[in-house]
Write a protein that holds these residues in place. Structure first.
Motif, PDB file in Angstrom:
ATOM      1  N   ASN A 350       0.858  -1.183   0.000  1.00  0.00           N
ATOM      2  CA  ASN A 350       0.000   0.000   0.000  1.00  0.00           C
ATOM      3  C   ASN A 350       0.892   1.230   0.000  1.00  0.00           C
ATOM      4  O   ASN A 350       2.126   1.115  -0.087  1.00  0.00           O
ATOM      5  CB  ASN A 350      -0.950  -0.012   1.207  1.00  0.00           C
ATOM      6  CG  ASN A 350      -0.196  -0.206   2.522  1.00  0.00           C
ATOM      7  OD1 ASN A 350       0.716   0.560   2.840  1.00  0.00           O
ATOM      8  ND2 ASN A 350      -0.551  -1.247   3.269  1.00  0.00           N
ATOM      9  N   TYR A 355      -0.374  10.236   0.316  1.00  0.00           N
ATOM     10  CA  TYR A 355      -1.298  10.678  -0.724  1.00  0.00           C
ATOM     11  C   TYR A 355      -0.622  11.771  -1.534  1.00  0.00           C
ATOM     12  O   TYR A 355      -0.038  12.708  -0.989  1.00  0.00           O
ATOM     13  CB  TYR A 355      -2.615  11.192  -0.120  1.00  0.00           C
ATOM     14  CG  TYR A 355      -3.467  10.065   0.397  1.00  0.00           C
ATOM     15  CD1 TYR A 355      -4.479   9.526  -0.388  1.00  0.00           C
ATOM     16  CD2 TYR A 355      -3.229   9.512   1.650  1.00  0.00           C
ATOM     17  CE1 TYR A 355      -5.246   8.458   0.067  1.00  0.00           C
ATOM     18  CE2 TYR A 355      -3.978   8.450   2.112  1.00  0.00           C
ATOM     19  CZ  TYR A 355      -4.990   7.927   1.319  1.00  0.00           C
ATOM     20  OH  TYR A 355      -5.732   6.862   1.765  1.00  0.00           O
ATOM     21  N   GLU A 394      -2.104   5.792  -7.584  1.00  0.00           N
ATOM     22  CA  GLU A 394      -3.414   5.977  -6.949  1.00  0.00           C
ATOM     23  C   GLU A 394      -3.992   7.349  -7.256  1.00  0.00           C
ATOM     24  O   GLU A 394      -5.210   7.504  -7.399  1.00  0.00           O
ATOM     25  CB  GLU A 394      -3.302   5.772  -5.440  1.00  0.00           C
ATOM     26  CG  GLU A 394      -3.175   4.321  -5.022  1.00  0.00           C
ATOM     27  CD  GLU A 394      -3.447   4.110  -3.541  1.00  0.00           C
ATOM     28  OE1 GLU A 394      -3.658   5.111  -2.809  1.00  0.00           O
ATOM     29  OE2 GLU A 394      -3.466   2.933  -3.114  1.00  0.00           O
ATOM     30  N   ARG A 500     -12.803  -0.149   3.225  1.00  0.00           N
ATOM     31  CA  ARG A 500     -11.468   0.374   2.948  1.00  0.00           C
ATOM     32  C   ARG A 500     -11.501   1.365   1.797  1.00  0.00           C
ATOM     33  O   ARG A 500     -10.829   2.404   1.812  1.00  0.00           O
ATOM     34  CB  ARG A 500     -10.512  -0.779   2.631  1.00  0.00           C
ATOM     35  CG  ARG A 500      -9.072  -0.296   2.438  1.00  0.00           C
ATOM     36  CD  ARG A 500      -8.102  -1.433   2.299  1.00  0.00           C
ATOM     37  NE  ARG A 500      -6.771  -0.893   1.977  1.00  0.00           N
ATOM     38  CZ  ARG A 500      -5.982  -1.340   1.038  1.00  0.00           C
ATOM     39  NH1 ARG A 500      -6.340  -2.389   0.315  1.00  0.00           N
ATOM     40  NH2 ARG A 500      -4.805  -0.794   0.826  1.00  0.00           N
ATOM     41  N   LYS A 504     -10.258   5.233   2.158  1.00  0.00           N
ATOM     42  CA  LYS A 504      -9.186   5.778   1.330  1.00  0.00           C
ATOM     43  C   LYS A 504      -9.672   6.982   0.532  1.00  0.00           C
ATOM     44  O   LYS A 504      -8.944   7.978   0.373  1.00  0.00           O
ATOM     45  CB  LYS A 504      -8.639   4.699   0.386  1.00  0.00           C
ATOM     46  CG  LYS A 504      -7.727   3.687   1.055  1.00  0.00           C
ATOM     47  CD  LYS A 504      -7.209   2.664   0.068  1.00  0.00           C
ATOM     48  CE  LYS A 504      -6.227   3.246  -0.936  1.00  0.00           C
ATOM     49  NZ  LYS A 504      -4.956   3.705  -0.331  1.00  0.00           N
ATOM     50  N   SER A 507      -9.817  10.031   2.679  1.00  0.00           N
ATOM     51  CA  SER A 507      -8.469  10.569   2.890  1.00  0.00           C
ATOM     52  C   SER A 507      -7.990  11.323   1.649  1.00  0.00           C
ATOM     53  O   SER A 507      -7.336  12.373   1.749  1.00  0.00           O
ATOM     54  CB  SER A 507      -7.493   9.435   3.206  1.00  0.00           C
ATOM     55  OG  SER A 507      -7.839   8.804   4.426  1.00  0.00           O
ATOM     56  N   TRP A 508      -8.298  10.790   0.479  1.00  0.00           N
ATOM     57  CA  TRP A 508      -7.952  11.484  -0.762  1.00  0.00           C
ATOM     58  C   TRP A 508      -8.606  12.854  -0.830  1.00  0.00           C
ATOM     59  O   TRP A 508      -7.954  13.852  -1.170  1.00  0.00           O
ATOM     60  CB  TRP A 508      -8.362  10.643  -1.967  1.00  0.00           C
ATOM     61  CG  TRP A 508      -8.447  11.425  -3.252  1.00  0.00           C
ATOM     62  CD1 TRP A 508      -9.578  11.884  -3.855  1.00  0.00           C
ATOM     63  CD2 TRP A 508      -7.349  11.845  -4.068  1.00  0.00           C
ATOM     64  NE1 TRP A 508      -9.258  12.565  -5.006  1.00  0.00           N
ATOM     65  CE2 TRP A 508      -7.897  12.557  -5.165  1.00  0.00           C
ATOM     66  CE3 TRP A 508      -5.968  11.693  -3.990  1.00  0.00           C
ATOM     67  CZ2 TRP A 508      -7.095  13.107  -6.161  1.00  0.00           C
ATOM     68  CZ3 TRP A 508      -5.168  12.248  -4.995  1.00  0.00           C
ATOM     69  CH2 TRP A 508      -5.740  12.947  -6.062  1.00  0.00           C
TER      70      TRP A 508
END
Length: 523
Positions: A350, A355, A394, A500, A504, A507-508
């Protein structure tokens, strides 16, 4: 080797960082191609040399034809029936009608020098940033050609005087190529653009597919410099002497993202994402303009002939996708080649909480923040190159999710249950970055939807070939669209659990919010 008697279609694909020419056979399979990069002129601004672009097209055409001939294909003696053109959109060229020379470098679509003009117009016009949306489908933004024309008129004396004397011509890259390929200043080059490229200037009325007189008047841009607007699939003209394929017709023209829509055979309710320098997601909305309330743009999908219906689209444009990988290579030296990023990102499970938001020149859809700048957050002592590489991949996928989320919301607002039903959705993908299997799996995981990668991921060039072949009778629409799915494709299924995925994504979004209001940081 004995020549094989077949009909072929050529496609010029003039992109942001490279040019290529691909030759297709009657089954729409690529039999030869040549690609070359050209100079990126960046000194705070992003420019291209229009003459270098012309030369890159000439070289690619010659080299691809030589390769095909060496392989036994008859491409020199009338074997190529027609060619199509697809191109980087919005990039703006103004040149002299009498000399054929550009009056300034091409201002590239991602260039942000027009920020102050945008702010001025937002204050002066009653509708502010969305003043032209109802007519053109586009907000006032540094992205679009109209603002680049205004900058040239206000800052480059020779452009202003040439316009006043009637010697200036404007075009996006498709127009510049067609004008030169069909004769230029010496033999009366044809000054046209297609409706998809015109839809990205902020000057075309989306309903009439004509230059909008009111918009031109309000911006002070004279119609005399503008090309004629045509459809995506019709006979445009013949290539002039002095060029490869002299006497062969040009019969297809689309902006790159619209060409990829056709190459992916996207019909109403279907969406595609092209991963290139940026990333571009389009959803075909059928024969009506759908106005977005969630930060997307209304635009053309394609119009396959003068008598054909116009297909429209919603679009979300991401400024930095593959360019972030180039930055890792050229700017940071973390990788030596773009292909290394998959292995490096695979070296960790991960991102380790890292980020990366590549707002190098601001953020496009759905945020439209030209005051944003890039950040990399969540770093610790244990952060490695692998974590950063994975965070870069990502970032591409999260930006695509931002756009698709807005598309689903607009579809629901519009009352189209099929488009609004995320459970039935899958994303068609194309472009060079899609060879990265890890990227495609991350994309499926972050979306929670399947990702469909066709056997031929260079669908941008294929779309232009389809358009030209349709106009000249090489193919029929039924043959093209009924051939959908005949070639092998790979489908990436999501593996990440929903909790999850949601955590995520939250958070992005927090990371994105940290990029705002950073454009005026001191050096």
């Amino acid at each position: 080797m004995e020549a094989r008697p077949k009909v072929f279609v050529g496609s010029i694909d003039q992109g942001t960082t490279s040019t290529r020419f691909i030759i297709y056979d009657g089954d729409a399979d690529a039999i030869s191609s040549h690609q070359m990069e050209f100079t990126q002129l960046e000194a705070g601004w992003v420019e291209h040399d229009p003459m270098e672009i012309l030369e890159s097209v000439r070289v690619c055409m010659n080299k691809a034809m030589e390769k095909a001939s060496d392989d036994g294909y008859n491409v020199f003696n009338g074997g190529i029936k027609t060619i199509g053109i697809t191109n980087q959109r919005e990039t703006t060229v103004v040149w002299s009608k009498s000399t054929g020379l550009p009056l300034y470098n091409a201002i590239v679509w991602m260039d942000v020098r027009t920020s102050s003009i945008c702010r001025r117009l937002e204050k002066e016009l009653s509708g502010g940033r969305t003043h032209f949306v109802e007519t053109t489908g586009l907000p006032i933004s540094t992205y679009f050609s109209a603002l680049k024309i205004l900058w040239l008129m206000e800052n480059i004396d020779i452009v202003r005087t040439s316009i006043d004397s009637g010697d200036a011509l404007f075009g996006t890259i498709d127009t510049w190529l067609i004008w030169n390929l069909t004769g230029g200043s010496k033999r009366g080059g044809i000054h046209v653009t297609d409706c998809s490229n015109a839809s990205r200037t902020m000057l075309m009325n989306l309903n009439t597919l004509l230059w909008d007189k009111s918009t031109l008047a309000q911006l002070g841009i004279p119609s005399t410099i503008l090309p004629k607007i045509i459809t995506n699939s019709e006979l445009i003209g013949e290539i002039t002497t002095g060029w490869p394929l002299s006497g062969i017709s040009i019969a297809g023209c689309l902006g790159d993202q619209h060409s990829a829509m056709l190459g992916q055979l996207c019909r109403k309710g279907q969406a595609k994402c092209t991963y290139g320098t940026g990333a571009f997601i389009l959803l075909n909305t059928g024969e009506e303009v759908v106005q977005s309330h969630h930060g997307l743009l209304s635009t053309i999908s394609y119009k396959l002939g003068p008598g054909a219906p116009t297909n429209y689209a919603l679009e979300g444009s991401i400024a930095i996708a593959g360019a972030a990988v180039q930055w890792l290579r050229d700017g940071m030296g973390i990788i030596q080649s773009a292909s290394e990023i998959e292995e490096m990102a695979n070296s960790v499970e991960n991102t380790g909480g890292v980020y990366f938001v590549p707002a190098f020149n601001g953020l496009f859809a759905p945020w439209w923040r030209d005051d944003a700048r890039g950040i990399c957050i969540g770093l610790t002592r244990f952060t490695s190159k692998g974590h950063i590489a994975r965070a870069v991949l990502e970032s591409m996928c999260f930006q695509v999710k931002d756009v698709l989320k807005s598309m689903h919301q607009d579809a629901k607002d519009h009352g189209d249950e099929d488009k609004g039903n995320e459970e039935e959705f899958f994303l068609r993908v194309d472009g060079g970055a899609t060879v990265n299997n890890l990227l495609m799996q991350i994309q499926a995981d972050i979306l929670g939807d399947p990702v469909f990668r066709p056997a031929d991921t260079e669908t941008t060039a294929l779309g232009a070939a389809y358009a030209a072949g349709l106009a000249m009778g090489v193919w029929t629409e039924d043959k093209i669209f009924l051939g959908e799915g005949k070639k092998k494709a790979k489908v990436f299924q999501p593996n990440m659990d929903e909790e999850r995925r949601n955590n995520k994504y939250a958070s992005w979004q927090k990371a994105v919010s940290r990029t705002f209001d950073l454009s005026d940081l001191s050096l």
